[in-house]
Design an enzyme around this catalytic site. Structure first.
Site: not given
Ligand code: EPZ
Length: 429
Positions: A23, A120, A125, A402
């Site tokens: 991130n 999602c 979000r 991911r």
């Protein structure tokens, strides 16, 4: 599609080196759009998400060169010119953080057309805070047919932004835009996650003037141009916490290296409360559990330095075997308990009411076929599988890919009986 099979029961013993933070890496990569000089990122995790953002950046005009460096993998990003200011739906939908190219495109060229990311599996979000922040910097924003059309013909200008609540993405997005805005910007009620500080550090190496990152108030003095720089991505605190919980679940002793224990203090407090031995050291931490039943604990997710929502699913997996009833409150995302019914397939006893889950610890879990719909939920099933009797097969492994680099290899090196079962391309799971 690939699957991960785990034969539960093996204790973990050994060392796990932690990778660079996903991130952080994806926001740092977006920062390369702000300069025509090369940005060299080291300690880069090699993940589906970083590859994915690399492809989007290439479409926008960035040259992306990956190599192996002395300090882990490296990525060299050079955006001599923005060739296109268009980020289409199919690319942004697949990875929400792609939306963060909007600010840098706008800052560098004065215009951009970027798809709205949509919701999602963990929640709606929205991106309203991102858009309000860009408007406060002088951008004109129009929404048509699922796209954000943004313009700042005379360039962005500094402004005052007070976030109504803490948002990691909106804070990062505002930073990415404000560094090239004319004049001063103040961001209040900013997110304080280590990834924000990492982004600010990298931007400052590129010639930006950012102060106060890591606190609620960030001040930016805009500069006319940014230069190239070299920056090492900070260690992944979520990967760190995940392997700490894996060791606690399986039992044994695991040393996590190339990381920082101060990034996961809230987790360490809860792990100790549950009866796990955690010893920080300069290069990371050691997690130890020898026999003895875990104790149930109560926790609530919160923005940093609180307990990370990205570790909630993994902690819930640990609590499935604790003695007593644990209460876990999710305050960041409204729909982040998708792992609860899958943990139930392994024999866990969990009831969910709104944002609260009650986990009544059971004596044993039993292996089963499971599947999850997001990254952290998927890894919580791997953690549960480490302690379950028999074989657990986690489907939809692309979620894990991911965000976890070489997961089977890292756990396998510590003695876990874990393997990837290759699926046929196009095979449905
Ligand atoms: C980041 O998401 C992380 N993703 C998430 O990790 C993480 O769970 C989250 O921060 C919280 O720590 C990346 O960094 C790529 P937010 P982000 O904006 O920035 C609401 C993972 O598994 N909100 O801090 O999207 C939002 O819906 C991922 O690696 C608005 O309402 O999170 C949420 O309820 C999952 N409007 C809350 O704020 C906005 O404009 C906090 O979200 C923005 C956010």
């Amino acid at each position: 599609m690939d699957r991960i099979a785990i034969m539960g029961g093996a204790r973990l013993q050994g060392e796990i080196p932690i990778s660079g933070a996903k991130n952080s890496a994806i926001k740092l990569m977006a920062a390369s759009l702000l300069t025509d000089e090369p940005l060299r990122l080291t300690n880069m995790p090699r993940l589906a998400d970083t590859r994915f953002l690399g492809r989007l950046l290439q479409r926008l005009g960035t040259e992306v060169v990956e190599s192996a460096g002395p300090d882990g993998a490296e990525t060299l990003l050079t955006t001599r010119e923005i060739m296109s200011g268009f980020a289409p739906y199919d690319l942004v939908r697949q990875m929400r953080a792609s939306f963060n190219v909007l600010g840098p495109l706008l800052a560098r060229t004065g215009q951009a057309k970027v798809s709205l990311p949509g919701g999602c599996t963990i929640g709606a979000r929205p991106v309203d805070l991102h858009l309000k922040a860009l408007e406060a910097l002088g951008a004109r924003i129009d929404l048509h047919e699922g796209y954000v059309y943004a313009q700042a013909p005379g360039g962005l200008r500094g402004g005052e932004i007070e976030f109504p609540f803490v948002s990691v993405g909106a804070t990062e997005h505002a930073l990415l835009a404000a560094v090239l805005a004319r004049g001063a910007t103040v961001l209040r009620n900013s997110a304080q996650e280590p990834e924000i500080t990492d982004l600010a550090d990298c931007l400052n190496k590129m010639g930006a003037k950012v102060e106060g990152a890591g606190t609620a108030t960030i001040r930016v003095q805009g500069v006319e141009r940014l230069t190239g720089a070299s920056h090492a991505v900070l260690p992944d605190r979520i990967e760190t916490g995940t392997y700490a919980l894996a060791a606690a679940m399986a039992g044994g002793e695991v040393r996590l290296t190339r990381t920082r224990s101060d990034f996961i203090e809230a987790l360490i407090v809860k792990m100790r409360e549950a009866g796990v031995e955690v010893t920080p050291h300069p290069d990371g931490l050691t997690v130890k559990r020898n026999g003895g039943r875990l104790k149930a604990v109560e926790l609530e997710t919160d923005p940093f330095p609180g307990f990370a929502t990205d570790l909630q699913a993994q902690f819930m997996a640990l609590m499935t075997l604790a003695d007593g009833e644990s209460v876990i409150r999710e305050t960041i995302f409204e729909n982040r308990f998708m792992h609860a019914p899958e943990l139930g397939r392994l024999g866990a006893d969990i009831s969910v009411h709104g944002g609260e889950a009650r986990v009544r610890g059971v004596e044993t879990l039993e292996g089963a076929q499971v599947m999850a719909t997001d990254l952290r939920a998927s890894v919580s099933l791997v953690i549960a599988g480490l302690a379950a009797r028999g074989e657990t097969v986690v489907n939809r492994v692309y979620h894990l890919d991911r965000g976890f680099e070489r997961l089977e290899e890292k756990l396998g090196a510590c003695g876990a009986d874990i393997r990837r079962i290759k699926g046929d391309a196009g095979e449905d799971d």
